[in-house]
Design a protein around this motif. Structure first.
Motif, PDB file in Angstrom:
ATOM      1  N   LEU A 205       0.853  -1.141  -0.002  1.00  0.00           N
ATOM      2  CA  LEU A 205       0.002   0.056  -0.062  1.00  0.00           C
ATOM      3  C   LEU A 205       1.184   1.190   0.036  1.00  0.00           C
ATOM      4  O   LEU A 205       1.493   1.596   0.951  1.00  0.00           O
ATOM      5  N   ALA A 206       0.870   1.811  -1.236  1.00  0.00           N
ATOM      6  CA  ALA A 206       1.736   3.306  -1.198  1.00  0.00           C
ATOM      7  C   ALA A 206       0.853   4.475  -0.885  1.00  0.00           C
ATOM      8  O   ALA A 206      -0.378   4.298  -1.336  1.00  0.00           O
ATOM      9  N   ARG A 207       1.348   5.349  -0.178  1.00  0.00           N
ATOM     10  CA  ARG A 207       0.542   6.360   0.302  1.00  0.00           C
ATOM     11  C   ARG A 207       1.313   7.779  -0.261  1.00  0.00           C
ATOM     12  O   ARG A 207       2.236   7.903   0.455  1.00  0.00           O
ATOM     13  N   PHE A 208       0.567   8.665  -0.998  1.00  0.00           N
ATOM     14  CA  PHE A 208       1.223   9.730  -1.561  1.00  0.00           C
ATOM     15  C   PHE A 208       0.325  10.747  -1.997  1.00  0.00           C
ATOM     16  O   PHE A 208      -1.149  10.536  -2.155  1.00  0.00           O
ATOM     17  N   ALA A 209       0.768  11.872  -2.099  1.00  0.00           N
ATOM     18  CA  ALA A 209      -0.084  12.987  -2.674  1.00  0.00           C
ATOM     19  C   ALA A 209      -0.357  13.123  -4.318  1.00  0.00           C
ATOM     20  O   ALA A 209       0.931  12.885  -5.064  1.00  0.00           O
ATOM     21  N   LEU A 210      -1.303  13.530  -4.735  1.00  0.00           N
ATOM     22  CA  LEU A 210      -1.782  13.555  -6.163  1.00  0.00           C
ATOM     23  C   LEU A 210      -2.224  14.993  -6.389  1.00  0.00           C
ATOM     24  O   LEU A 210      -2.924  15.478  -5.696  1.00  0.00           O
ATOM     25  N   PRO A 211      -1.923  15.757  -7.471  1.00  0.00           N
ATOM     26  CA  PRO A 211      -2.257  17.271  -7.476  1.00  0.00           C
ATOM     27  C   PRO A 211      -3.827  17.125  -8.024  1.00  0.00           C
ATOM     28  O   PRO A 211      -4.158  16.279  -8.684  1.00  0.00           O
ATOM     29  N   LEU A 212      -4.306  18.172  -7.501  1.00  0.00           N
ATOM     30  CA  LEU A 212      -5.689  18.636  -7.922  1.00  0.00           C
ATOM     31  C   LEU A 212      -5.767  19.899  -8.703  1.00  0.00           C
ATOM     32  O   LEU A 212      -6.890  20.399  -9.016  1.00  0.00           O
ATOM     33  N   ASP A 213      -4.720  20.564  -8.728  1.00  0.00           N
ATOM     34  CA  ASP A 213      -4.765  21.836  -9.647  1.00  0.00           C
ATOM     35  C   ASP A 213      -4.626  21.499 -10.910  1.00  0.00           C
ATOM     36  O   ASP A 213      -3.470  21.593 -11.700  1.00  0.00           O
ATOM     37  N   ILE A 214      -5.744  21.366 -11.608  1.00  0.00           N
ATOM     38  CA  ILE A 214      -6.010  20.683 -12.843  1.00  0.00           C
ATOM     39  C   ILE A 214      -6.369  21.682 -13.879  1.00  0.00           C
ATOM     40  O   ILE A 214      -7.771  22.006 -13.462  1.00  0.00           O
ATOM     41  N   ALA A 215      -5.957  21.902 -15.060  1.00  0.00           N
ATOM     42  CA  ALA A 215      -6.758  22.489 -15.895  1.00  0.00           C
ATOM     43  C   ALA A 215      -7.508  22.094 -16.969  1.00  0.00           C
ATOM     44  O   ALA A 215      -8.416  22.853 -17.568  1.00  0.00           O
ATOM     45  N   SER A 216      -6.771  21.091 -17.329  1.00  0.00           N
ATOM     46  CA  SER A 216      -7.550  20.329 -18.647  1.00  0.00           C
ATOM     47  C   SER A 216      -7.519  18.786 -18.255  1.00  0.00           C
ATOM     48  O   SER A 216      -6.744  18.348 -17.683  1.00  0.00           O
TER      49      SER A 216
END
Length: 345
Positions: A205-216
């Motif tokens: 189980l890998a735990r990490f952050a993913l970006p939410l500042d998505i333009a397209s």
């Protein structure tokens, strides 16, 4: 989170008949201690046929290897024993190549610390509370459309799936007036090989952050691909079972407090590439619902020969569980957008 209830059955099969067009459903409830997602598909193929008549081209398994699951102090002892044996081998190697061994040990130690680092805060300002109630939903999409969206950016279906979840979550947070820059995800990484027996859990189980500042829609896939690829290649991944054995010695309240700060869990399992039959009836749909592991929701993707089936499982307290539209609608919009471009208003 509650401790494992040993008084409950590890698996249940329930047949629901009388559905539309004379159909029926088989509800299979399996405790996660028995198998992971990939192992579950292996077990599914063991109880199904590839033709209506019951014939199959699959080679029969000669034996089914039993699985010994060490627990508690035994698991830690095995983990420490493995580590000690590795240390002896590494010590001998260090005498021959001290500089190389030192750099390698530092890489593995740093990787192990990243994999076990606790999450102490919830990044989502909206999905902060948890409930013991569960909400379920299903989304379907032709697999060719999602695959085409992934291919266009030289990514995988898994990358497109995660990107769709992020697009959906960005839209959901916008509707609530607060979009964080990142969300924390728990991503199961399969460690299973062809030599492993049926069942059992062979995942990390890998735990990490993913970006939410998505333009397209096409922007997040490459970013997701690069981030996930780096975690799949962490040097400590092979040590995951031993790290998990040690973490399991912590009180349930401690591990539960760590996991509840994860925003969501995402899992992608490849389904069967050929039609499957059970008692002469063709299986037309398969949906997977699995534990949220303390997070606000879990999204499972099951893609087969011609259909993608996304099955969200939610544990929010903010929105009544009976109203599942809050998390199916944004992700449905995201999946459609990835496959077909921006939908009409």
């Amino acid at each position: 989170m509650a401790a494992f209830d040993k008084d409950r059955p590890l698996w249940e099969f329930t047949v629901l008949d009388g559905l539309a067009d004379g159909g029926a459903a088989l509800v299979v409830k399996v405790h996660h201690s028995l198998t992971d997602g990939v192992g579950g598909m292996q077990l599914t193929r063991e109880i199904t046929d590839e033709t209506r008549e019951g014939e199959s081209d699959r080679p029969a398994r000669e034996t089914v290897t039993s699985i010994d699951h060490p627990t508690g102090a035994n698991a830690v002892a095995i983990a420490l024993g493995t580590a000690a044996g590795s240390a002896v081998r590494q010590g001998a190697r260090a005498l021959r190549h001290p500089a190389v061994t030192g750099r390698g040990a530092a890489r593995i130690l740093g990787s192990a610390l990243r994999m076990t680092r606790p999450a102490t805060t919830t990044l989502s300002p909206v999905m902060t509370a948890r409930s013991t109630r569960r909400s379920f939903g299903v989304l379907e999409l032709p697999v060719a459309a999602l695959a085409a969206a992934a291919t266009a950016t030289k990514c995988s279906i898994n990358d497109a799936f995660l990107a769709a979840v992020l697009l959906g979550m960005a839209e959901y947070h916008r509707r609530h007036g607060a979009v964080p820059p990142e969300l924390m995800v728990t991503l199961p990484i399969s460690l299973r090989t062809d030599r492993d027996p049926l069942g059992g859990n062979r995942i990390s189980l890998a735990r990490f952050a993913l970006p939410l500042d998505i333009a397209s829609p096409d922007q997040p896939m490459r970013r997701v691909h690069d981030i996930v690829d780096s975690w799949r290649n962490e040097p400590a991944i092979p040590l995951s079972p031993h790290l998990a054995a040690m973490l399991n010695m912590l009180p349930v309240a401690v591990t539960g407090d760590i996991l509840k700060h994860m925003d969501f869990v995402a899992s992608n399992v490849v389904g069967s590439s050929v039609p499957l039959y059970l008692a002469g009836a063709e299986i037309t749909r398969q949906f997977a619902f699995s534990p949220t592991l303390g997070s606000a929701f879990k999204r499972d993707l099951r893609h087969a020969a011609n259909l993608v089936a996304g099955a969200p499982t939610g544990a929010p307290r903010r929105t009544p569980p009976a109203n599942v539209r809050w998390w199916t609608a944004p992700t449905g919009w995201a999946l459609y957008t990835l496959a077909n471009g921006q939908p009409e208003a």
